[in-house]
Design a protein around this motif. Structure first.
Motif, PDB file in Angstrom:
ATOM      1  N   PRO A  42      26.599  47.347  38.094  1.00  0.00           N
ATOM      2  CA  PRO A  42      25.075  47.035  38.436  1.00  0.00           C
ATOM      3  C   PRO A  42      24.343  47.688  37.393  1.00  0.00           C
ATOM      4  N   PRO A  43      22.977  47.445  36.930  1.00  0.00           N
ATOM      5  CA  PRO A  43      22.212  48.098  36.036  1.00  0.00           C
ATOM      6  C   PRO A  43      21.448  49.300  36.711  1.00  0.00           C
ATOM      7  N   VAL A  44      22.335  50.234  36.912  1.00  0.00           N
ATOM      8  CA  VAL A  44      21.631  51.424  37.935  1.00  0.00           C
ATOM      9  C   VAL A  44      20.197  51.909  37.045  1.00  0.00           C
ATOM     10  N   GLY A  45      20.213  52.033  35.951  1.00  0.00           N
ATOM     11  CA  GLY A  45      18.928  52.585  35.115  1.00  0.00           C
ATOM     12  C   GLY A  45      17.664  51.550  35.368  1.00  0.00           C
ATOM     13  N   GLU A  46      17.964  50.161  35.395  1.00  0.00           N
ATOM     14  CA  GLU A  46      16.730  49.410  35.687  1.00  0.00           C
ATOM     15  C   GLU A  46      16.500  49.421  37.213  1.00  0.00           C
ATOM     16  N   ALA A  47      17.444  49.646  38.070  1.00  0.00           N
ATOM     17  CA  ALA A  47      17.178  49.851  39.475  1.00  0.00           C
ATOM     18  C   ALA A  47      16.262  50.922  39.852  1.00  0.00           C
ATOM     19  N   ALA A  48      16.670  51.987  39.097  1.00  0.00           N
ATOM     20  CA  ALA A  48      16.128  53.378  39.245  1.00  0.00           C
ATOM     21  C   ALA A  48      14.597  53.072  38.814  1.00  0.00           C
ATOM     22  N   LEU A  49      14.221  52.624  37.576  1.00  0.00           N
ATOM     23  CA  LEU A  49      13.049  52.447  37.154  1.00  0.00           C
ATOM     24  C   LEU A  49      12.167  51.373  38.039  1.00  0.00           C
ATOM     25  N   ARG A  50      12.702  50.459  38.737  1.00  0.00           N
ATOM     26  CA  ARG A  50      11.896  49.464  39.690  1.00  0.00           C
ATOM     27  C   ARG A  50      11.972  49.984  40.790  1.00  0.00           C
ATOM     28  N   THR A  51      12.446  51.162  41.144  1.00  0.00           N
ATOM     29  CA  THR A  51      12.167  51.733  42.412  1.00  0.00           C
ATOM     30  C   THR A  51      10.839  52.481  42.477  1.00  0.00           C
ATOM     31  N   VAL A  52      10.239  52.987  41.479  1.00  0.00           N
ATOM     32  CA  VAL A  52       8.965  53.281  41.428  1.00  0.00           C
ATOM     33  C   VAL A  52       7.865  52.374  40.457  1.00  0.00           C
ATOM     34  N   ALA A  53       8.639  51.389  40.019  1.00  0.00           N
ATOM     35  CA  ALA A  53       7.549  50.640  39.277  1.00  0.00           C
ATOM     36  C   ALA A  53       8.134  49.082  39.684  1.00  0.00           C
ATOM     37  N   PRO A  54       7.964  48.613  40.880  1.00  0.00           N
ATOM     38  CA  PRO A  54       8.686  47.253  41.089  1.00  0.00           C
ATOM     39  C   PRO A  54       7.546  46.013  40.573  1.00  0.00           C
ATOM     40  N   VAL A  55       8.277  44.919  40.075  1.00  0.00           N
ATOM     41  CA  VAL A  55       7.632  43.985  39.713  1.00  0.00           C
ATOM     42  C   VAL A  55       7.587  42.768  40.623  1.00  0.00           C
ATOM     43  N   GLY A  56       6.514  42.200  41.350  1.00  0.00           N
ATOM     44  CA  GLY A  56       6.445  41.132  41.959  1.00  0.00           C
ATOM     45  C   GLY A  56       7.122  41.083  43.227  1.00  0.00           C
ATOM     46  N   LEU A  57       7.189  42.299  43.877  1.00  0.00           N
ATOM     47  CA  LEU A  57       7.773  42.587  44.947  1.00  0.00           C
ATOM     48  C   LEU A  57       6.545  42.446  46.275  1.00  0.00           C
ATOM     49  N   ASP A  58       6.641  41.607  47.280  1.00  0.00           N
ATOM     50  CA  ASP A  58       5.504  41.656  48.078  1.00  0.00           C
ATOM     51  C   ASP A  58       6.059  42.342  49.465  1.00  0.00           C
ATOM     52  N   PHE A  59       5.192  42.282  50.620  1.00  0.00           N
ATOM     53  CA  PHE A  59       5.354  42.870  51.836  1.00  0.00           C
ATOM     54  C   PHE A  59       6.596  42.427  52.610  1.00  0.00           C
ATOM     55  N   LEU A  60       6.856  41.183  52.791  1.00  0.00           N
ATOM     56  CA  LEU A  60       7.596  40.778  53.877  1.00  0.00           C
ATOM     57  C   LEU A  60       9.076  41.257  53.704  1.00  0.00           C
ATOM     58  N   PRO A  61       9.629  41.463  52.403  1.00  0.00           N
ATOM     59  CA  PRO A  61      10.992  42.090  52.416  1.00  0.00           C
ATOM     60  C   PRO A  61      11.021  43.566  52.837  1.00  0.00           C
ATOM     61  N   VAL A  62       9.832  44.061  52.574  1.00  0.00           N
ATOM     62  CA  VAL A  62       9.987  45.695  53.193  1.00  0.00           C
ATOM     63  C   VAL A  62       9.997  45.599  54.489  1.00  0.00           C
ATOM     64  N   LEU A  63       8.841  44.735  55.281  1.00  0.00           N
ATOM     65  CA  LEU A  63       8.956  44.719  56.758  1.00  0.00           C
ATOM     66  C   LEU A  63      10.362  44.310  57.452  1.00  0.00           C
ATOM     67  N   THR A  64      10.947  43.305  56.822  1.00  0.00           N
ATOM     68  CA  THR A  64      12.153  42.788  57.532  1.00  0.00           C
ATOM     69  C   THR A  64      13.314  43.555  57.372  1.00  0.00           C
ATOM     70  N   LEU A  65      13.265  44.329  56.214  1.00  0.00           N
ATOM     71  CA  LEU A  65      14.282  45.356  55.797  1.00  0.00           C
ATOM     72  C   LEU A  65      13.980  46.482  56.848  1.00  0.00           C
ATOM     73  N   ILE A  66      12.809  46.866  57.052  1.00  0.00           N
ATOM     74  CA  ILE A  66      12.736  48.115  58.099  1.00  0.00           C
ATOM     75  C   ILE A  66      13.136  47.387  59.337  1.00  0.00           C
ATOM     76  N   GLY A  67      12.479  46.442  59.732  1.00  0.00           N
ATOM     77  CA  GLY A  67      12.918  45.709  61.018  1.00  0.00           C
ATOM     78  C   GLY A  67      14.311  45.750  61.315  1.00  0.00           C
ATOM     79  N   GLY A  68      15.380  45.462  60.280  1.00  0.00           N
ATOM     80  CA  GLY A  68      16.506  45.045  60.370  1.00  0.00           C
ATOM     81  C   GLY A  68      17.383  46.451  60.455  1.00  0.00           C
ATOM     82  N   THR A  69      16.512  47.461  59.986  1.00  0.00           N
ATOM     83  CA  THR A  69      17.268  48.871  59.765  1.00  0.00           C
ATOM     84  C   THR A  69      17.015  49.963  60.562  1.00  0.00           C
ATOM     85  N   VAL A  70      15.682  49.731  61.169  1.00  0.00           N
ATOM     86  CA  VAL A  70      15.351  51.018  61.940  1.00  0.00           C
ATOM     87  C   VAL A  70      14.548  50.373  63.180  1.00  0.00           C
TER      88      VAL A  70
END
Length: 409
Positions: free
Chosen positions: A176-204
């Motif tokens: 995988p493109p690890v460098g790009e993933a690291a960059l998008r960790t602090v500078a995401p593009v087009g990421l809205d709130f639903l995936p963050v919520l569902t991921l937290i709900g599904g993992t915590v």
């Protein structure tokens, strides 16, 4: 477990039973937090957001750290289950919490057993419904097998190690493109709130919040004398969870970056197949089945512990209650026939709505009720990060309510 003094040259005594119980609690939390819901969510959202989904992965890990460190310490020190602690603070709030967790556990249980069925479909070509029934029977057998003490802990450990190993292989192969993933960790593009919520709900969220801590209660690993063991177990569990989430995300991202067109009904499975060919789909089936089994064990066990102190019948017939829970989830899946991916994403969002309620009660105990924590203080830094996580989950829950129906469109 007693920790020897530095000048004590005697051989330390190892309590094997307790060691397995703590390891089981650690893996029960970790595998539940990276179960089939997380696998489906990662496949769906990585295909949609690409490397930017790394930001949601990191956010879920940070929220997980803040919540689990508080939950394990508070429940472990008190020696009381979450619903009993809640009732000591606000009468009948523990009953409400138990109701919410059990309902959420049922929703998750349906998704978990359907995922196990899908895993056997990928491996053997079985009908998903038949695979779900076979998996349910095996899960019930694990809870009722009395010939080997600690069967639950051993089952979770073996299945967890197998899942981690297979995911690690895919993460290496897909490059995988690890460098790009690291960059998008602090500078995401087009990421809205639903995936963050569902991921937290599904993992915590939901039962996952309490799976490991309640397993400690059942094993008797509680009180100030076991504080070091409790703290170490929570930290190790979080590390295992974080590594597993990152490996899975990178493995799927590698496939997406290479041009894979992921299936809507089985996005993660199609990523494995793209990376490794037909063998990859079979290996993914094993991963999904182990995830479904460990999460079925976690959901049914934890939900039953919430009813144990509220019902004498459940306390006397604990394993029977767990078996009935698994049976109900299996029958519900057979009747609903809902596609596993959509159902698991919904379960994550639903559990994310439950999360703030129980967390608020436990943080209040950590802040104001030292009498329930053997007189010990909850460290201020733990309360601060817990409060930050609480605010985040409240905001996420409010914003997600209107968007949950879109999951099934």
């Amino acid at each position: 477990m007693t920790v020897p003094e530095e000048n004590d040259t005697s051989t330390p005594k190892v309590d094997v039973k307790r060691t397995f119980a703590v390891a089981g609690a650690m893996f029960l939390m970790a595998m539940s937090a990276a179960g089939p819901g997380f696998i489906s969510q990662t496949g769906t959202f990585t295909a949609q957001y690409g490397a930017s989904f790394a930001a949601a992965i990191v956010a879920s890990v940070l929220i997980d750290v803040a919540i689990q460190l508080n939950v394990w310490r508070i429940i472990g020190l008190s020696g009381m289950r979450a619903q009993d602690l809640a009732n000591r603070v606000v009468p009948y709030s523990g009953h409400v919490l138990a109701f919410l967790v059990v309902v959420g556990g049922l929703v998750f249980g349906i998704g978990n057993i359907s995922a196990a069925g899908l895993g056997l479909h990928d491996v053997f070509g079985l009908d998903i419904r038949i695979g779900a029934v076979i998996s349910a029977v095996l899960a019930i057998a694990i809870f009722n097998y009395r010939a080997l003490e600690g069967t639950i802990d051993r089952a979770v450990l073996v299945l967890g190690v197998l899942k981690i190993g297979l995911i690690a292989v895919v993460a290496v192969v897909t490059a995988p493109p690890v460098g790009e993933a690291a960059l998008r960790t602090v500078a995401p593009v087009g990421l809205d709130f639903l995936p963050v919520l569902t991921l937290i709900g599904g993992t915590v969220g939901g039962y996952i919040t309490y799976a490991g801590a309640h397993r400690l209660i059942e094993s008797g690993t509680t009180g100030p004398e076991n504080l070091r063991t409790i703290s170490r177990g929570s930290v190790n569990g979080i590390l295992v969870t974080g590594v597993l989430r990152i490996l899975l995300f990178l493995g799927i991202l590698g496939a997406v970056a290479a041009g894979a067109q992921l299936s809507r009904t089985d996005p993660a499975g199609s990523a494995f197949e793209f990376a490794l060919g037909p063998v990859g789909l079979v290996l993914f089936g094993v991963v999904l089945w182990t995830a479904g089994m460990t999460s079925t064990i976690g959901a049914s066990f934890t939900s039953a512990t919430f009813l144990r102190t509220l019902s004498g019948f459940v306390d006397r017939r604990f394993n029977l209650t767990i078996s009935a829970f698994i049976t109900v989830c299996t029958i519900a899946f057979l009747l609903l026939g809902q596609a596993p991916s959509a159902l698991l994403v919904f379960a994550g969002a639903f559990n994310g709505l439950i999360l703030p309620f129980g967390l608020a009660l436990l943080l209040w105990i950590g802040w104001r009720r030292r009498d329930l924590l053997a007189g010990l203080r909850q460290p201020a830094w733990l309360l601060v990060i817990g409060a930050i996580a609480f605010v985040f989950t409240v905001v996420a829950g409010v914003q997600s309510v209107a968007r949950i129906p879109t999951i099934f469109q």
